[in-house]
Design a protein around this motif. Structure first.
Motif, PDB file in Angstrom:
ATOM      1  N   ASN A 161       0.872  -1.168   0.000  1.00 18.30           N
ATOM      2  CA  ASN A 161       0.000   0.000   0.000  1.00 18.30           C
ATOM      3  C   ASN A 161       0.908   1.215   0.000  1.00 18.30           C
ATOM      4  O   ASN A 161       1.574   1.500   0.997  1.00 18.30           O
ATOM      5  N   TRP A 162       0.949   1.941  -1.125  1.00 18.80           N
ATOM      6  CA  TRP A 162       1.961   2.964  -1.339  1.00 18.80           C
ATOM      7  C   TRP A 162       1.461   4.376  -1.069  1.00 18.80           C
ATOM      8  O   TRP A 162       2.144   5.343  -1.388  1.00 18.80           O
ATOM      9  N   THR A 163       0.270   4.494  -0.494  1.00 20.76           N
ATOM     10  CA  THR A 163      -0.283   5.810  -0.219  1.00 20.76           C
ATOM     11  C   THR A 163       0.006   6.201   1.229  1.00 20.76           C
ATOM     12  O   THR A 163       0.602   5.444   1.995  1.00 20.76           O
ATOM     13  N   ASP A 164      -0.426   7.401   1.607  1.00 19.07           N
ATOM     14  CA  ASP A 164      -0.245   7.861   2.972  1.00 19.07           C
ATOM     15  C   ASP A 164      -0.889   6.866   3.938  1.00 19.07           C
ATOM     16  O   ASP A 164      -2.049   6.485   3.777  1.00 19.07           O
ATOM     17  N   GLY A 165      -0.127   6.422   4.927  1.00 17.47           N
ATOM     18  CA  GLY A 165      -0.623   5.432   5.874  1.00 17.47           C
ATOM     19  C   GLY A 165      -0.295   4.007   5.499  1.00 17.47           C
ATOM     20  O   GLY A 165      -0.485   3.093   6.303  1.00 17.47           O
ATOM     21  N   GLY A 166       0.209   3.796   4.284  1.00 18.69           N
ATOM     22  CA  GLY A 166       0.560   2.450   3.835  1.00 18.69           C
ATOM     23  C   GLY A 166       1.998   2.101   4.175  1.00 18.69           C
ATOM     24  O   GLY A 166       2.757   2.912   4.698  1.00 18.69           O
ATOM     25  N   VAL A 167       2.368   0.874   3.860  1.00 21.21           N
ATOM     26  CA  VAL A 167       3.708   0.370   4.142  1.00 21.21           C
ATOM     27  C   VAL A 167       4.297  -0.190   2.858  1.00 21.21           C
ATOM     28  O   VAL A 167       3.667  -1.006   2.180  1.00 21.21           O
ATOM     29  N   ALA A 168       5.507   0.258   2.507  1.00 24.09           N
ATOM     30  CA  ALA A 168       6.150  -0.201   1.277  1.00 24.09           C
ATOM     31  C   ALA A 168       7.349  -1.097   1.553  1.00 24.09           C
ATOM     32  O   ALA A 168       7.545  -2.098   0.892  1.00 24.09           O
ATOM     33  N   SER A 169       8.194  -0.738   2.496  1.00 24.81           N
ATOM     34  CA  SER A 169       9.392  -1.512   2.826  1.00 24.81           C
ATOM     35  C   SER A 169       9.529  -1.552   4.340  1.00 24.81           C
ATOM     36  O   SER A 169      10.245  -0.740   4.929  1.00 24.81           O
ATOM     37  N   PRO A 170       8.841  -2.488   4.999  1.00 24.67           N
ATOM     38  CA  PRO A 170       8.887  -2.527   6.460  1.00 24.67           C
ATOM     39  C   PRO A 170      10.239  -2.996   6.979  1.00 24.67           C
ATOM     40  O   PRO A 170      11.023  -3.603   6.259  1.00 24.67           O
ATOM     41  N   ASN A 171      10.483  -2.705   8.239  1.00 25.75           N
ATOM     42  CA  ASN A 171      11.719  -3.121   8.903  1.00 25.75           C
ATOM     43  C   ASN A 171      11.376  -3.493  10.347  1.00 25.75           C
ATOM     44  O   ASN A 171      10.815  -2.663  11.075  1.00 25.75           O
ATOM     45  N   PRO A 172      11.696  -4.711  10.792  1.00 23.04           N
ATOM     46  CA  PRO A 172      11.367  -5.121  12.168  1.00 23.04           C
ATOM     47  C   PRO A 172      12.343  -4.535  13.198  1.00 23.04           C
ATOM     48  O   PRO A 172      12.844  -5.243  14.073  1.00 23.04           O
ATOM     49  N   PHE A 173      12.616  -3.257  13.070  1.00 19.55           N
ATOM     50  CA  PHE A 173      13.534  -2.533  13.963  1.00 19.55           C
ATOM     51  C   PHE A 173      12.865  -1.241  14.399  1.00 19.55           C
ATOM     52  O   PHE A 173      12.355  -0.484  13.579  1.00 19.55           O
ATOM     53  N   TYR A 174      12.817  -1.027  15.720  1.00 20.13           N
ATOM     54  CA  TYR A 174      12.346   0.253  16.227  1.00 20.13           C
ATOM     55  C   TYR A 174      13.231   0.658  17.398  1.00 20.13           C
ATOM     56  O   TYR A 174      13.947  -0.170  17.977  1.00 20.13           O
ATOM     57  N   TRP A 175      13.201   1.942  17.733  1.00 21.28           N
ATOM     58  CA  TRP A 175      13.997   2.412  18.866  1.00 21.28           C
ATOM     59  C   TRP A 175      13.287   3.530  19.605  1.00 21.28           C
ATOM     60  O   TRP A 175      12.373   4.163  19.082  1.00 21.28           O
ATOM     61  N   SER A 176      13.724   3.706  20.847  1.00 18.36           N
ATOM     62  CA  SER A 176      13.088   4.649  21.758  1.00 18.36           C
ATOM     63  C   SER A 176      14.067   5.718  22.188  1.00 18.36           C
ATOM     64  O   SER A 176      15.260   5.450  22.394  1.00 18.36           O
ATOM     65  N   THR A 177      13.555   6.929  22.389  1.00 21.19           N
ATOM     66  CA  THR A 177      14.398   8.009  22.899  1.00 21.19           C
ATOM     67  C   THR A 177      14.799   7.765  24.349  1.00 21.19           C
ATOM     68  O   THR A 177      15.660   8.476  24.887  1.00 21.19           O
ATOM     69  N   ASN A 178      14.193   6.765  24.977  1.00 21.21           N
ATOM     70  CA  ASN A 178      14.573   6.426  26.352  1.00 21.21           C
ATOM     71  C   ASN A 178      15.914   5.697  26.407  1.00 21.21           C
ATOM     72  O   ASN A 178      16.511   5.566  27.473  1.00 21.21           O
ATOM     73  N   GLY A 179      16.379   5.182  25.226  1.00 19.03           N
ATOM     74  CA  GLY A 179      17.711   4.609  25.196  1.00 19.03           C
ATOM     75  C   GLY A 179      17.806   3.145  24.826  1.00 19.03           C
ATOM     76  O   GLY A 179      18.795   2.489  25.147  1.00 19.03           O
ATOM     77  N   TYR A 180      16.815   2.615  24.115  1.00 21.64           N
ATOM     78  CA  TYR A 180      16.926   1.228  23.663  1.00 21.64           C
ATOM     79  C   TYR A 180      16.369   1.072  22.255  1.00 21.64           C
ATOM     80  O   TYR A 180      15.524   1.854  21.803  1.00 21.64           O
TER      81      TYR A 180
END
Length: 649
Positions: A194-213
């Protein structure tokens, strides 16, 4: 392990045709019942950096420290503890195995009190509650991550629920179109195309937090990350597999800019540095099909070019016929081509009268130069049913020798075009909708041989299509790795790979393209800004999109797109599908003049752009990288990477 009864995950639905909008469907997972998450034992493993965790129900977990700030936590019900995600094929999420000398493998120690086990490695501490197995991660005395509930494992999926703190923000997840701050939102880690606003084109199972992890889930299975949308104060990260396998990155910094630097560096340590694209890749690219259709002064679709004439002028209009896979040139027509020549091998079915130079790919290069427009690369086969030569035209089957003769002639045709393009400062490449090696059942003029295209045809760019890598995950990563290995191995050249449906590790091989989108409106520009920032914060600094979209279009939007994307990485003139010729010289002045000025500005800025690209590729140039204290930071940067003020936030 103690399991919750049910939880929902997003299941992948594959796209069946170009432009299909596919959404994630909820899947209800029935969990099995077992006794508890209580921990009975924590002890040293076979090496000093490995700690084994035994749960009361017999399940086994493993902590592996790669660096003081990087550890892997794995609970495998099969107790196999595979090095890589189980369906990883030849391509891997990790750039190297855990035992690689790339890592220092620091020793960890174990302490115990009545309530918990504590595993320490340098400033990083991991605490496990004895009664329920909940994990807390600290950097020094600072708690950077804390499980809110015990891990949830079931035959169909796993979920980790963490505490979300006041003021904590979350980034990552790959190409989440139109978004980059995910706090209070839920994102899909699945290939929805889904290539429109709100869609996902190239997902990545990586996220990070400003809390430090940061967390990298070592999986190719779809998932969903909820950053407090469903339950305030709770992060829930779910994937459709039974094994829990994740890399954790820890930063004790207080400033957001330093936290982001630390966590991105750790992510690159595990998954590999972003590729440094060749210099030409940062210039404009032109893409269209030049081996399929017929042209005339009248026809079914008129394409008007005004060049440096006033926008109110009539311009010059040429007409194209066909524009679809399977189109057969009628007898006596004017064929498009790469080089303005007709085929000569197995060409009995080629009935076109001629292949005039004015309808060729070479003529496009000439028009860019005549209009004084810098551009860097050219894909002359971007369209369904379009090869790079017409030898063996409309021939099915045939002997192996006949098929090879057609392929050889088409490769020579590609070579001749590359030679012409290179002489004009332009590199060449190909769009890929099919296999990279010959398939006997294909029409002879469509047979592909990527190794021959590189070694004989001289190409160094590859752009993938949803029809080829649309399943994404391991399939997409394997595909671009194959292309990368051939170009770097056979001709010792850094390739320009532009791909769709990326994953963790894609940054080692190429750039991300956001998908087929409609131009002609301000929203097209608006949602690209957070999209680019978000992908950059997900570990791939090389991201781009089609100028004013592949579909639709409008002069003012096109011009504004050339202006602002001058300061971004990848720019693609995806021609042949929209409302007009997608090029910077189409609409006449003032549009042409403004676009020319900005493309020339990009050329003038190329030393700065390339230095920024080297920093983004994490290349060391002494103690401070390029000297700008920005080693590892993306080219397109969220303000917080340089400014921790409330204004930047």
């Amino acid at each position: 392990m103690k399991f919750h009864k049910r939880f929902a995950l997003a299941a992948l639905s594959a796209a069946t045709s170009l432009g299909t909008v596919v959404t994630a469907m909820p899947v209800t997972i029935q969990a099995e019942e077992v006794n508890s998450n209580a921990i009975s034992k924590v002890e040293k493993g076979s090496k000093d950096n490995v700690i084994n965790v035994t749960f009361a129900d017999g399940n086994q977990g493993r902590i592996t420290f790669l660096e003081e700030s990087i550890f892997r936590y794995n609970i495998d019900p099969t107790k196999q503890f595979s090095k890589y995600a189980t369906d990883s094929g030849t391509a891997k999420i990790q750039a190297q195995p855990d035992e690689s000398g790339t890592y220092t493998h620091p020793a960890a120690s174990i302490a115990e009190d009545d309530a918990k086990f504590t595993i320490s490695c340098g400033t990083t501490k991991i605490e496990f509650s004895k009664t329920d197995g909940k994990m807390t991660v600290k950097s020094g005395d600072k708690t950077v991550m804390q499980e809110k509930e015990p891990l949830i494992l079931s035959p169909s999926g796993t979920a980790q629920k963490l505490v979300s703190n006041e003021g904590e923000d979350f980034y990552g997840g790959g190409t989440q179109n139109g978004r980059f701050v995910h706090t209070g939102e839920s994102i899909s880690i699945s290939n929805t195309n889904n290539w429109t606003d709100g869609g996902v084109a190239s997902p990545n199972p990586f996220y990070w937090s400003t809390n430090g992890y940061g967390v990298l889930r070592n999986t190719f299975k779809p998932g969903t990350y909820d950053f407090g949308k469903t339950t305030d104060g709770t992060v829930s990260a779910q994937h459709e597999e039974r094994e829990f396998d994740a890399y954790y990155f820890v930063s004790g910094a207080d400033e957001k800019a330093q936290v982001s630097k630390d966590l991105l560096q750790d992510y690159f340590k595990v998954t590999g540095n972003p590729v440094l694209l060749p210099e030409y890749a940062f210039y404009l690219g032109h893409l269209n099909c030049y081996n399929r259709d017929s042209w005339d002064t009248t026809g079914s679709k008129g394409w008007t070019i005004k060049g440096s004439e006033p926008s109110t002028s009539a311009g010059t209009t040429l007409y194209e016929n066909g524009m679809a896979s399977g189109y057969i040139l009628p007898e006596g027509t004017h064929a498009e081509s790469l080089n303005g020549v007709k085929p000569t091998v197995n060409a009995d079915k080629f009935k076109a009268a001629d292949a005039p130079l004015e309808y060729s790919a070479r003529a496009v290069i000439d028009r860019y130069q005549a209009n004084d427009m810098p551009f860097g690369w050219f894909l002359p086969n971007d369209g369904y049913g379009c090869g790079y030569g017409q030898n063996g035209y409309d021939q099915s089957g045939g002997t192996e020798a006949e098929r090879q003769a057609s392929l050889d002639a088409n490769l020579q045709n590609l070579h001749d075009f590359t030679e012409y393009a290179n002489a004009h400062g332009v590199s060449t490449g190909l769009w890929t909708q099919s296999n990279l090696s010959p398939i006997a059942s294909e029409k002879q003029q469509l047979v592909r041989d990527f190794r021959g295209e590189v070694n004989t045809g001289g190409i160094t760019t590859l752009k993938t299509d949803v029809a080829w890598v649309g399943s994404g995950y391991t399939f997409g990563l394997n595909g671009i790795k194959t292309a990368y290995d051939i170009v770097t191995g056979d001709v010792s050249t850094r390739p320009n790979i532009v791909t769709l449906d990326g994953w963790a590790g894609t940054q080692r091989y190429g750039a991300i393209w956001t998908g087929d989108q409609y131009g002609g409106n301000w929203e097209y520009i608006r949602f690209h800004i957070p999209t680019y920032i978000g992908q950059s914060l997900s570990g791939n600094p090389n991201i781009g999109s089609d100028m004013d979209g592949i579909f639709g279009g409008a002069p003012i939007i096109a011009t504004r797109d050339y202006q602002w994307k001058t300061f971004t990485t990848t720019m693609l003139d995806m021609d042949g599908w929209g409302s007009y010729v997608k090029s910077p010289y189409t609409h006449g002045d003032p549009y042409t003049g403004i676009s020319r000025m900005y493309l020339k500005l990009k050329a003038q800025l190329m030393p700065y752009i390339y230095t920024s690209a080297a920093s983004a590729a994490n290349i060391e140039f002494g103690k401070d990288g390029t000297g700008n204290n920005d080693q590892g930071l993306p080219m397109i940067r969220a303000m917080m990477l340089a400014d921790d003020s409330d204004y930047a936030a």
